[in-house]
Structure formats: C-alpha cells, structure tokens
Design a protein around this motif. Structure first.
Motif, PDB file in Angstrom:
ATOM      1  N   SER A  21      28.474  38.509  29.922  1.00 49.69           N
ATOM      2  CA  SER A  21      29.034  39.691  30.546  1.00 49.69           C
ATOM      3  C   SER A  21      27.852  40.184  31.460  1.00 49.69           C
ATOM      4  O   SER A  21      27.078  40.774  31.322  1.00 49.69           O
ATOM      5  CB  SER A  21      29.371  40.900  29.807  1.00 49.69           C
ATOM      6  OG  SER A  21      30.729  40.721  29.576  1.00 49.69           O
ATOM      7  N   ALA A  22      28.009  39.821  32.959  1.00 48.38           N
ATOM      8  CA  ALA A  22      27.345  40.308  33.942  1.00 48.38           C
ATOM      9  C   ALA A  22      27.988  40.496  35.191  1.00 48.38           C
ATOM     10  O   ALA A  22      29.010  39.921  35.317  1.00 48.38           O
ATOM     11  CB  ALA A  22      26.043  39.508  34.241  1.00 48.38           C
ATOM     12  N   HIS A  23      27.793  41.529  35.988  1.00 50.77           N
ATOM     13  CA  HIS A  23      28.551  41.749  37.154  1.00 50.77           C
ATOM     14  C   HIS A  23      28.117  40.617  38.184  1.00 50.77           C
ATOM     15  O   HIS A  23      26.886  39.957  38.103  1.00 50.77           O
ATOM     16  CB  HIS A  23      28.319  42.984  37.561  1.00 50.77           C
ATOM     17  CG  HIS A  23      28.685  44.378  36.840  1.00 50.77           C
ATOM     18  ND1 HIS A  23      28.718  44.000  35.560  1.00 50.77           N
ATOM     19  CD2 HIS A  23      28.968  45.578  37.026  1.00 50.77           C
ATOM     20  CE1 HIS A  23      29.031  45.186  35.013  1.00 50.77           C
ATOM     21  NE2 HIS A  23      29.184  45.909  35.901  1.00 50.77           N
ATOM     22  N   ALA A  24      28.979  40.454  38.997  1.00 52.80           N
ATOM     23  CA  ALA A  24      28.863  39.511  40.321  1.00 52.80           C
ATOM     24  C   ALA A  24      27.938  39.994  41.339  1.00 52.80           C
ATOM     25  O   ALA A  24      28.598  41.099  41.777  1.00 52.80           O
ATOM     26  CB  ALA A  24      29.979  38.990  40.802  1.00 52.80           C
ATOM     27  N   LEU A 104      35.888  40.619  42.229  1.00 52.74           N
ATOM     28  CA  LEU A 104      36.332  40.891  40.984  1.00 52.74           C
ATOM     29  C   LEU A 104      35.692  39.588  40.204  1.00 52.74           C
ATOM     30  O   LEU A 104      35.830  38.404  40.706  1.00 52.74           O
ATOM     31  CB  LEU A 104      37.726  41.065  40.532  1.00 52.74           C
ATOM     32  CG  LEU A 104      38.412  41.144  39.393  1.00 52.74           C
ATOM     33  CD1 LEU A 104      37.756  42.395  38.509  1.00 52.74           C
ATOM     34  CD2 LEU A 104      39.703  40.729  38.950  1.00 52.74           C
ATOM     35  N   SER A 105      34.788  39.976  39.315  1.00 59.82           N
ATOM     36  CA  SER A 105      34.020  38.774  38.612  1.00 59.82           C
ATOM     37  C   SER A 105      34.967  38.260  37.423  1.00 59.82           C
ATOM     38  O   SER A 105      36.046  39.259  37.098  1.00 59.82           O
ATOM     39  CB  SER A 105      32.499  38.994  38.161  1.00 59.82           C
ATOM     40  OG  SER A 105      32.763  40.171  37.474  1.00 59.82           O
ATOM     41  N   VAL A 106      34.798  37.008  36.976  1.00 59.87           N
ATOM     42  CA  VAL A 106      35.655  36.538  35.894  1.00 59.87           C
ATOM     43  C   VAL A 106      35.597  37.489  34.408  1.00 59.87           C
ATOM     44  O   VAL A 106      36.621  37.494  33.490  1.00 59.87           O
ATOM     45  CB  VAL A 106      35.584  35.157  35.243  1.00 59.87           C
ATOM     46  CG1 VAL A 106      36.062  34.383  36.652  1.00 59.87           C
ATOM     47  CG2 VAL A 106      34.200  34.725  35.260  1.00 59.87           C
ATOM     48  N   ASP A 107      34.508  38.385  34.481  1.00 57.63           N
ATOM     49  CA  ASP A 107      34.454  39.404  33.348  1.00 57.63           C
ATOM     50  C   ASP A 107      34.969  40.595  33.533  1.00 57.63           C
ATOM     51  O   ASP A 107      35.214  41.421  32.695  1.00 57.63           O
ATOM     52  CB  ASP A 107      32.960  39.526  32.936  1.00 57.63           C
ATOM     53  CG  ASP A 107      32.280  40.376  33.892  1.00 57.63           C
ATOM     54  OD1 ASP A 107      32.589  40.816  34.962  1.00 57.63           O
ATOM     55  OD2 ASP A 107      31.169  40.617  33.743  1.00 57.63           O
ATOM     56  N   GLY A 108      35.993  40.716  34.566  1.00 57.14           N
ATOM     57  CA  GLY A 108      36.660  41.737  34.792  1.00 57.14           C
ATOM     58  C   GLY A 108      35.940  43.021  35.428  1.00 57.14           C
ATOM     59  O   GLY A 108      36.710  43.953  35.701  1.00 57.14           O
ATOM     60  N   HIS A 109      34.943  42.897  35.961  1.00 54.72           N
ATOM     61  CA  HIS A 109      34.069  43.928  36.893  1.00 54.72           C
ATOM     62  C   HIS A 109      34.124  43.750  38.105  1.00 54.72           C
ATOM     63  O   HIS A 109      34.098  42.567  38.870  1.00 54.72           O
ATOM     64  CB  HIS A 109      32.698  44.046  36.231  1.00 54.72           C
ATOM     65  CG  HIS A 109      32.550  44.173  34.745  1.00 54.72           C
ATOM     66  ND1 HIS A 109      31.715  43.690  33.984  1.00 54.72           N
ATOM     67  CD2 HIS A 109      33.306  44.986  34.229  1.00 54.72           C
ATOM     68  CE1 HIS A 109      31.719  44.299  32.730  1.00 54.72           C
ATOM     69  NE2 HIS A 109      32.565  44.932  32.954  1.00 54.72           N
ATOM     70  N   LYS A 110      34.486  44.748  38.951  1.00 51.43           N
ATOM     71  CA  LYS A 110      34.329  44.963  40.464  1.00 51.43           C
ATOM     72  C   LYS A 110      32.995  45.402  40.790  1.00 51.43           C
ATOM     73  O   LYS A 110      32.420  46.404  40.328  1.00 51.43           O
ATOM     74  CB  LYS A 110      35.354  46.005  40.838  1.00 51.43           C
ATOM     75  CG  LYS A 110      36.845  45.447  40.798  1.00 51.43           C
ATOM     76  CD  LYS A 110      37.873  46.653  41.021  1.00 51.43           C
ATOM     77  CE  LYS A 110      39.175  46.093  40.814  1.00 51.43           C
ATOM     78  NZ  LYS A 110      40.312  47.275  41.047  1.00 51.43           N
TER      79      LYS A 110
HETATM   80 CU   LIG Z   1      30.289  42.499  34.882  1.00 56.13          CU
END
Ligand SMILES: [Cu+2]
Length: 120
Positions: A21-24, A104-110
């Motif tokens: 889990s990491a933001h894009a 939106l990254s694949v981990d669901g974070h914007k």
């Molecule tokens: Cu993230």
C-alpha cells in the motif's frame, strides 16, 4: 454515490491487498515539469510510483489564459500500468501550460498535483 464509492474503494483495497500500500506519486512526465520544448508533443505522458485506475484518473491542461486545452481520453499504457497517456486533440501553440493531474491508484487512494511546462 458516497456509499457506492466507499464500497468500491473497499472492494479495490481488498482486491489489491496483496500489493504494497503506497500512494501513487508522480515520478516523471513528458514534457518534463518546467521544460521548454521545441515543438508541441502529441500526447502528455505521466508516470506514477504505483499502478493506477485509468477510469478514475485524468488531467486538465490550462493555457496561459486559463483556457482548457482539448484532450483525448486518458488511457493507461498497455504494458505499463503506472503510466497515463493523454493525447492532445491539436498541437499546442507556443506558450506556458499548467497540468493538473488526479489519479486513483490500485490500492484505492487518490492523489493529485500540478506542474507546468512551455512550448517554444
Ligand atoms: Cu495509497
């Protein structure tokens, strides 16, 4: 809508929980931030630190008069899922442009941000 997006985000998070889990974050882009290119590019290419969901990602480009530049639909690169490609509908005249991106990254974070570049 709010409920849907929460369910969707949870589903995405579950689907990709195997991945780190990491933001894009924007890693690189073409034309590069603060670049002054010789001629208009045919497309803008943005490369992120994580894979992205193209349906929920996009950019807006404003010229120096704050008018939106016409763009084609943003697509994810076929073999590079962390890359967003946005073709231009017509070549850019000389001048400065501001690019505002949201993904939106694949981990669901914007995440979102902006940068500028110029065409000579
Ligand atoms: Cu993230």
């Amino acid at each position: 809508m709010r409920k849907f997006s929460m369910v969707f985000t949870l589903a995405l998070a579950a689907a990709f929980s195997q991945q780190a889990s990491a933001h894009a974050h924007l890693k690189s882009q073409y034309p590069a931030a603060n670049a002054n290119v010789e001629a208009s590019p045919q497309a803008l290419t943005l490369t992120f630190s994580e894979d992205i969901e193209p349906a929920f990602s996009g950019i807006e480009v404003l010229n120096a008069s704050q008018q939106a530049v016409p763009l084609e639909k943003a697509e994810r690169a076929p073999k590079q899922h962390n890359q967003l490609i946005v073709p231009l509908k017509q070549p850019l005249p000389g001048g400065q442009y501001q690019v505002s991106w949201h993904v939106l990254s694949v981990d669901g974070h914007k995440t979102n941000g902006n940068y500028t570049f110029s065409v000579k």
